[in-house]
Motif scaffolding. Structure first.
Motif, PDB file in Angstrom:
ATOM      1  N   SER A  54       0.737  -0.875  -0.289  1.00 47.07           N
ATOM      2  CA  SER A  54       0.007  -0.187  -0.080  1.00 47.07           C
ATOM      3  C   SER A  54       0.555   1.335  -0.468  1.00 47.07           C
ATOM      4  N   LEU A  55       0.350   2.519  -0.388  1.00 46.42           N
ATOM      5  CA  LEU A  55       0.792   3.858  -0.319  1.00 46.42           C
ATOM      6  C   LEU A  55       0.633   3.935   1.279  1.00 46.42           C
ATOM      7  N   GLU A  56       0.383   3.243   1.742  1.00 37.18           N
ATOM      8  CA  GLU A  56       0.180   3.888   3.895  1.00 37.18           C
ATOM      9  C   GLU A  56       1.478   4.855   4.672  1.00 37.18           C
ATOM     10  N   ARG A  57       2.950   3.790   4.234  1.00 44.00           N
ATOM     11  CA  ARG A  57       2.965   4.273   5.065  1.00 44.00           C
ATOM     12  C   ARG A  57       3.273   5.888   4.718  1.00 44.00           C
ATOM     13  N   TYR A  58       4.067   6.452   2.858  1.00 42.03           N
ATOM     14  CA  TYR A  58       4.596   7.536   2.630  1.00 42.03           C
ATOM     15  C   TYR A  58       3.112   8.591   3.348  1.00 42.03           C
ATOM     16  N   ALA A  59       2.153   8.181   3.582  1.00 50.43           N
ATOM     17  CA  ALA A  59       1.283   9.144   4.156  1.00 50.43           C
ATOM     18  C   ALA A  59       1.634   8.843   5.735  1.00 50.43           C
ATOM     19  N   GLU A  60       1.850   7.938   6.478  1.00 46.96           N
ATOM     20  CA  GLU A  60       2.192   7.949   7.836  1.00 46.96           C
ATOM     21  C   GLU A  60       3.688   8.805   7.521  1.00 46.96           C
TER      22      GLU A  60
END
Lengths: 299, 184
Positions: A54-60
């Motif tokens: 996912s791209l969640e780490r970028y948002a995080e």
């Protein structure tokens, strides 16, 4: 496929050391970092999992403190690159043009000598120089130039001094090479045609040295932005750089996914800054070329 | 800064807390109240003490002892164990699974905890080890600043050993935020 195999086994095989080095020490590690950045940290004892991407780490990663440190890092690296350039241009010019050829080797060697020492040790040396109880601080106080102990260590100024010192040779060397090969003959022609020293420097020497300026700036700016040692050794709290935050994620938090996402952001921002700088320079050259174009048809 | 979690003053939170509300409260204190007064986060307290420029430091007792002993002006420094609790840290000798020479590793560990070496090691690092030669209380008087190497039992009782738990990521985030906020 057969043609590809023939290429790899034929001429490609001769270049094996080069492409193997690029593949195994650049492409594969960067690809792994990119891959991990889409993963997540499943539990306390596992650093990364990639079964769900996912791209969640970028948002995080986009927290206020990450962005604030990033902005501080860019300030340090842009200013550091400019300072390196301002110091290196006169020095490289002097070395390439004014110094007799038989003494250049010795002076170049002196520029290189610090490079024979480990990066970390060189940086630690500045801790001793800048220390409030150190010899520089004592000397300046005895001369009456300072009223209290030197208060530079563990500030952003210390990091700035440290990075300029650490990366200066990377700017001097390409500039020296560019100015050395930027012909003496053209400079003499310029003087013969009535140009003064300043005019010759800015209209002949500097334009010819531009490839050296460009490669020097790249060699300094890119590693400086990701530097982690100088800021850790000299930085204190307000000299924090983004490399330290990424290292915190890998070492202390053991969160390789988040650290990798931050590293990818760092790579992309560094490339973006370089692209913007290149575009501005290209535009500038286009405009100056327009303005200074010499019309020969009328003669 | 491993003991970031001990900051929540007297409010009784455990430094290994994983509760969001307690970590939120800790973040407020660390980032908003404490961080603006922090000058630096340094790896070696004793080096920083030798260089000068600091008046107050959070450091492990053995590192502080090393710094005090190397200082030109040792009376400038005084070490106190934090209240109500602080981080009780333990290092270990470990032999990795599949290590090629476990016998050599055992021999080394036996050597370093044997009486002669054990005392030298403790004097150098400033922390007690598991050596039998330290079980005799009288041995403590042979060291400089023994109260820093061997804290009293009532101090040991109030310290908390850190745990690697689900609060770790949050603690690193708080540290990152604190670093971005610091710079006295």
């Amino acid at each position: 496929m057969r043609r590809f195999a023939a290429k790899i086994l034929g001429p490609g095989a001769l270049a094996f050391p080069t492409w193997a080095y690029a593949v195994f020490f650049f492409v594969v590690p960067v690809a792994l970092v990119l891959f991990y950045s889409f993963g997540y940290k499943p539990d306390e004892f596992t650093t990364v999992a990639t079964d769900r991407l996912s791209l969640e780490r970028y948002a995080e990663s986009m927290t206020g403190s990450f962005l604030a440190t990033f902005a501080a890092t860019l300030r340090i690296s842009v200013l550091g690159t400019i300072l390196c350039l301002l110091i290196s241009v006169p020095f490289a010019y002097w070395l390439a043009v004014k110094v007799p050829a038989n003494r250049r080797g010795v002076l170049l060697a002196i520029v290189m000598v610090p490079f024979w020492t480990n990066f970390l040790v060189r940086t630690l040396g500045w801790q001793i120089i800048l220390s409030p109880d150190g010899f520089l601080s004592d000397g300046l106080q005895q001369l009456g130039l300072l009223s209290g102990p030197l208060n530079i260590l563990y500030t952003r100024a210390a990091v700035q001094i440290g990075v300029v010192y650490n990366y200066l040779p990377l700017m001097i060397l390409p500039l020296f090479v560019a100015m050395d090969s930027a012909g003496q003959a053209l400079r003499e022609a310029s003087y013969d045609l009535g140009a003064g020293r300043l005019s010759t420097f800015f209209r002949i020497t500097m334009p010819l040295a531009m490839p050296g300026v460009a490669s020097g700036c790249l060699l300094v700016f890119i590693p400086l932005t990701g530097d982690y040692v100088t800021a850790t050794v000299l930085g204190g709290a307000n000299g924090s750089m983004i490399g330290q935050i990424i290292a915190n994620q890998f070492n202390t938090a053991q969160n390789w996914a988040l650290g990798a996402a931050m590293a990818v952001v760092l790579i992309l921002v560094t490339l973006a800054v370089v692209a913007v700088a290149a575009a501005v320079l290209w535009l500038g050259r286009l405009i100056t070329a327009r303005l200074t174009r010499v019309q020969l048809e009328g003669i | 800064m491993g003991s970031l979690g001990n900051r929540p003053r007297g409010d009784g939170y455990n430094l290994n807390s994983t509760k969001t509300s307690e970590l939120d409260a800790a973040e407020k204190i660390v980032v908003d109240e404490l961080a603006p007064h922090v000058k630096a986060y340094v790896g070696s307290a004793s080096t920083a003490m030798a260089q000068g420029g600091f008046t107050l430091m959070q450091a492990y007792n053995g590192d502080a002892r090393q710094g005090i002993m190397e200082s030109d002006d040792p009376d400038r420094w005084k070490f106190v164990f934090a209240k109500p609790s602080a981080n009780l840290w333990m290092d270990n000798w470990a032999i990795a699974t599949g290590a090629p020479h476990p016998d050599a590793a055992h021999a080394f560990i036996n050597w370093i905890i044997a009486p002669d070496q054990a005392l030298k090691e403790v004097d150098y690092i400033g922390y007690p080890t598991g050596s039998k030669s330290l079980t005799d209380k009288k041995v403590e008087d042979e060291f400089d600043y023994p109260e820093l190497i061997f804290p009293a039992q009532e101090i040991l009782d109030r310290l908390t050993a850190s745990e690697l738990n689900s609060g770790q990521q949050r603690r690193v985030d708080i540290l990152t935020a604190a670093q971005a906020r610091s710079g006295a």
